[in-house]
Design an enzyme around this catalytic site. Sequence first.
Site, PDB file in Angstrom:
ATOM      1  N   LYS A  48       0.881  -1.177   0.000  1.00 39.54           N
ATOM      2  CA  LYS A  48       0.000   0.000   0.000  1.00 39.54           C
ATOM      3  C   LYS A  48       0.913   1.220   0.000  1.00 39.54           C
ATOM      4  O   LYS A  48       1.701   1.403   0.927  1.00 39.54           O
ATOM      5  CB  LYS A  48      -0.902  -0.020   1.232  1.00 39.54           C
ATOM      6  N   ASP A  61       1.308   4.972   0.278  1.00 40.81           N
ATOM      7  CA  ASP A  61       0.554   6.111   0.807  1.00 40.81           C
ATOM      8  C   ASP A  61       1.320   7.416   0.604  1.00 40.81           C
ATOM      9  O   ASP A  61       2.528   7.420   0.338  1.00 40.81           O
ATOM     10  CB  ASP A  61       0.309   5.866   2.313  1.00 40.81           C
ATOM     11  N   CYS A  79      -2.538   5.244  -2.620  1.00 43.10           N
ATOM     12  CA  CYS A  79      -3.296   5.842  -1.530  1.00 43.10           C
ATOM     13  C   CYS A  79      -2.670   7.205  -1.261  1.00 43.10           C
ATOM     14  O   CYS A  79      -1.462   7.372  -1.391  1.00 43.10           O
ATOM     15  CB  CYS A  79      -3.181   4.957  -0.283  1.00 43.10           C
ATOM     16  N   ASP A 113     -10.385   7.635   2.806  1.00 41.57           N
ATOM     17  CA  ASP A 113     -10.234   7.237   4.207  1.00 41.57           C
ATOM     18  C   ASP A 113     -11.588   7.158   4.893  1.00 41.57           C
ATOM     19  O   ASP A 113     -11.673   6.725   6.041  1.00 41.57           O
ATOM     20  CB  ASP A 113      -9.341   8.240   4.957  1.00 41.57           C
TER      21      ASP A 113
END
Length: 743
Positions: free
Chosen positions: A478, A480, A528, A550
């Site tokens: 992931k 971010d 993300c 989110d």
Amino acid sequence: MSIIIDHTAHTFTLHTAHTTYQMKVDELGVLLHTYYGPRTDGGDLSQLIYHFDRGFSGNPYGKGKTEKGYSLDVLPQEYSCFGAGDYRITALRVRQADGSRACDLRFADAAVSRGKYALPGLPAVHTDAPDAETLTITLRDPATGLEVVLLYGVLPELDVITRAAVITNGGTAPVVLEKAASLSLDWQYDTFDWVTFHGRHTMERNFQRMPLQHGVQSIGSVRGTSSHHYNPFAILCDPAATETSGLCYGVSFVYSGEFLMEAEKDQIGQTRLVCGIHPDDFAWPLEPGESFTTPETVLTCSGEGFGLLSRHLHTLTREHICRGPWVHKRRPVLLNNWEGTYFGFAGDKLVAMAKQAADLGVELFVLDDGWFGKRDDDNSGLGDWFPNEKKLGCSLGELARRIRQTGLAFGLWFEPEAVSEDSDLYRAHPDWAVQIPGRRPNLSRNQLVLDLSRTEVQDYLIERLCALTQEAGLTYIKWDMNRSICDKYSAALDAAHQGQFSHKFLLGLYRVLETLHQRFPDLLIEGCSGGGGRFDLGMLYYTPQIWCSDNSDAVARLDIQYGTSFGYPCSAMGAHVSAVPNHQTGRVTPLETRACVAMAGTFGYELDPDKLTETDKSEIRAQIARFHQYYDLLQYGDYYRLRAPVTGCSVWEVAAPDGSEALVTAVYKTVEANAGLVRVQIQGLTPDARYTVTLLQHEGTDQPHPEFLRPVTLTGRELALAGMVVPPARRDYQAWQLHITRC
Ligand code: GLA
């Protein structure tokens, strides 16, 4: 042949299956834009252009003395330039060596080639389609020798035309590009609505539609990322356009950084659209012989409303933006520990969660923030991409082995572009953080940003990411990015080159992502940025799915996913079932509703399985089985928005491309006593075929009024024209799924 050059009429005509795009070189060598819309027969459409003296719209020297009606200020042009008589928004602004800013491009050359062009170092549409072609048009400024090569990629089947530009300093003196957009596009006669997708953290991509007014309307970002606030995608459409009718043009920027999309309605009601890198943070010096390549813009045109426009973009994104095995391979149902534990976990707890998740049918365990450096809250540790073995209770490799033993694959969270002041990395390399000498930088989430424009920073990240992927045998990352960038400055650039920072940062980011993609082609990366703060085609080239928001509240997600669906497919939208009361809104929704909404994306869970009741667990097992059963339909089916969330009952449909089946999901925002019925018209079915509509009844689903349990059998035509009724809500946030199968 999709691209036709007519040497007599001096036209360039691009045909897709249902659209035509045309340009013409006029007698002064100006490249005019003559048409973009439903497919024509290819004739010269410049006959629709008339020259009138508009007053205060000057005339180029070659015409001025004889023809006061000829003015660059009102002519539809293909790549508009600042400073030489066009007072509208323009695509190109160049500061010449003498300080002047004029640039006046004239036609030099054109060529057609097979296949679609690529843009080195930048994400771009890719295709092996044998009918894809590229048109290259070279324009030159006679006074300075500046050259602009316009690139056009044509994907006929999807009604897609891509555009980019390569700008070369062909003169003998240095110049500075102050604005270098990827496209400008003019319409002479049409009146438009302007549809954009605005938002904020935890509420991204809200649909907004308004009439395009005189003046300039724009969306953009100077935040270093494409942002939560305006998505780099917009639609210009006929004011009467609906989901199923009317002319619409979609423009999507294949870029993850600062952008500006402007639309101007001019003095005589003409419309110009300009899209590219935001000029506020951009100044790109070009020495003689040097070139600059703009990112790509994708154009689509639909004569059948927003629905078809979106479906073309969905296929384009799935097949021609995303890459690698995950384009066609089933993505795993995942459990992410973030909302389940936040920073408060130890290795044993993670293994226990994975065990419970395996029992539910989950396939991938994702360990989110907090596994590295000194990171027990969001105030420290970013940049120190070394496992915190004390917290994990073992090495990362050992933890990964224990997780895999439960039957789950293993994935990890990273925020590679970030650095905490309280980190070993920052202490060792303070100059790697983005900040301006002599100023205290803005903190956001108490963190700074790494200067990814620097090769050594990129190399550090490549080394860490590759080593950890290897060590832990990662299936998934992931990726971010939890703040906007300001205080833009690179310690590695001299004063004259600071205007390159923002774009070089993006090129650096893309280099790191590309290297990871090349070294680990099977690695699934989920993008993300505090949820959906960087949800764009640029990221989707490297990360085939992006955490949509989110905000995991199913009801808020109705609006977020609705807005997102205009430009992006379900297979790109990271969507999870989370616990209630929801952590962002406090709302309590049924587990079934949460699952139905998450199934419109890449399905997963984000909670602590230990807190589930036995009833929840068996419901979840059934949900995962249902997701697998309908996987192809949900992820690859044709997507139809049947009712917008604003109506109080959001309804969407996915239909098999061959018309054999469809799945309709309806979610009510509120329940009303004795309410009127909701009817929807089903699309994508074969008109003459007969279908049965069945309300799905699974563990955890509610019982509707008995009337609605009776299966309905109708033809595809009847379901499209007369439609069918969605069972009324029996409680707030009620969700129903109806399966339609060909008899
Ligand atoms: C961002 C992400 C969340 C989570 C946290 C971790 O906010 O969007 O999903 O990963 O960071 O800090």
